[in-house]
Design an enzyme around this catalytic site. Sequence first.
Site, PDB file in Angstrom:
ATOM      1  N   CYS A   1       0.841  -1.182   0.000  1.00  0.00           N
ATOM      2  CA  CYS A   1       0.000   0.000   0.000  1.00  0.00           C
ATOM      3  C   CYS A   1       0.888   1.249   0.000  1.00  0.00           C
ATOM      4  O   CYS A   1       2.106   1.158   0.100  1.00  0.00           O
ATOM      5  CB  CYS A   1      -0.902   0.007   1.223  1.00  0.00           C
ATOM      6  SG  CYS A   1       0.029  -0.145   2.755  1.00  0.00           S
TER       7      CYS A   1
ATOM      8  N   CYS B   1       3.356   1.696   2.855  1.00  0.00           N
ATOM      9  CA  CYS B   1       4.521   0.811   2.850  1.00  0.00           C
ATOM     10  C   CYS B   1       5.589   1.375   1.930  1.00  0.00           C
ATOM     11  O   CYS B   1       6.775   1.356   2.253  1.00  0.00           O
ATOM     12  CB  CYS B   1       4.129  -0.591   2.385  1.00  0.00           C
ATOM     13  SG  CYS B   1       2.672  -1.225   3.201  1.00  0.00           S
TER      14      CYS B   1
END
Lengths: 333, 79
Positions: free
Chosen positions: B10, B13
Site C-alpha cells: 500500500c 509501505c
Amino acid sequence: MFEIFTRLADWLAYGVLGLQASSRFGAAVHFFIEDTTKIFALLVVMIYLIALARASLDLERTRNFLQGRHRLAGYFLGSGFGAVTPFCSCSSIPLFLGFTSAGIPVGITMAFLLTSPVINEVAVVMLWGLLGWKFTVAYVAVGVGVGVLGGLLLDAMRAERWLQPFAAKAYEAATVADGGVEVSVRKPLTPRERHRFAVDELKEIVGRIWKWVFIGVALGAGLHGFVPEGWFAANLGAGQWWTVPAAVVAGLPLYSNATGVIPVLESLLGKGLPLGTTLAFCLSTVAASFPEFVLLKQVMQWRLLAALFVILLVNFMLVGWIFNGIAPWLAIG
Amino acid sequence: MKVEVLGSGCKKCVATAERITEVGQALNAEVTVEKVTDAEKIMRYQVMSTPGVAIDGKLVHSGSVPSREDIEGWLKGAA
C-alpha cells in the site's frame, strides 16, 4: 442544531450567487453547499473526539479480547470491534492471519472484516447529520447483522478447510496449543499522547476522504437538483421485490467507501427510492469490493471466496427485503 | 544491515521504504531495504497492522510510517 448550515447555504446560494431557489441548478448548488459545510464541520469535531476516546484501542488488544470467546458472543464482539477499531483495509491480510494464528475462528475474524468497512466514525457522523438518528441506528444494525450472519454461516460450513494451506496450518497449531501468541502490553497513554494521536488521526482521515465527500455530495446534489421529485416512486414503485437484487447488482461494480455513498443515499431516499432498496445498494457498493477479494485470495482458496461472495449477496438482499417490509413502521425513508 | 519493510504494497509501505532509504543515505549507513509482501512471511513476524519494519530479522515497528527520528535510532544502533 444543523439549521445554521441551511442558513449558510441560503445566504451563499440565493444571496451571494443570486440563484433561484426554484431552479434546478439553484437547488443543486444549495444542496452542495449545505452538505459539504455540514459534513466537514461535523467530521472535524467528531473524528477528534472519537480518536481521543479510542487512542488506546489497537488490534493486539482486540485480538486478546476475542481470543477464546464463546462462539455466539464472538460474532457480535468481532463485528462490534470491526466497527470501532481503527483499521486500514490494506492491513486486512496481516490482520486475518494474526487472528487466525491466535486460534480465533474464521467466522469471527470475518465478522470483523465484513463490518469494518460498513461502519466507521465517518459513516455514522455523516448519516446522523444528513439522515437523522433513526436511519443511523438502522444502518448500524444492518452493518453488524451482515458481519454476524456472514461469520455464522462461514463457520457453519467449516470455512477453515478452505484456507490456503499455510494459514490452515497456523490455525490448527494455535487451536491445539490453546493460542500460544505472546502479546506485549503497551504503557498507558498520557493525555498529551492522546491529543497527538487524535490530531494525527484527524489529519490522516480528512486527508484521505475529503475527495470522496466532494464527489459524493456532488453526485447527490446532481440527483437532488435534476431528478424530479418522486421519480423513483413512480418508476421503481413501492419497492417491488426485484428492485432489491437490481440495486445489489448495480452497486457491485461501483467501488466506493461509505463516505462517498452516503450523500447519494440522502438524495435517493429524498426522491422516493424505498429504504431497503437504498440500503442494499449502499452495502453492495461499500462492503463488497473486488480489490478486497483479490487480496483475500492470498489466504483463501477459490471455493471459500466464492462462498463468501454468495453469502454477502444473499445478506444484502435480505437486508433490502426486510427493510422494505418494515419501512412503514419505522417512518423513515 | 538488512531492513525489511512488511506490507502488502500500500501507499504507506512504499513511503516507509523510501524514507528508510533516504535516512540511510543521509547517515551513510550500509543498508539494504527490502519490501516483503508475502503474507506468510509477514505472519511469521506476527505483524497485524502494516507497514511493519524488521531489522536483521527482528521486528522493531508496526502500524504506521515510522518517524525520521525512529529510523535514525535503528540505523545508528546497528552501525
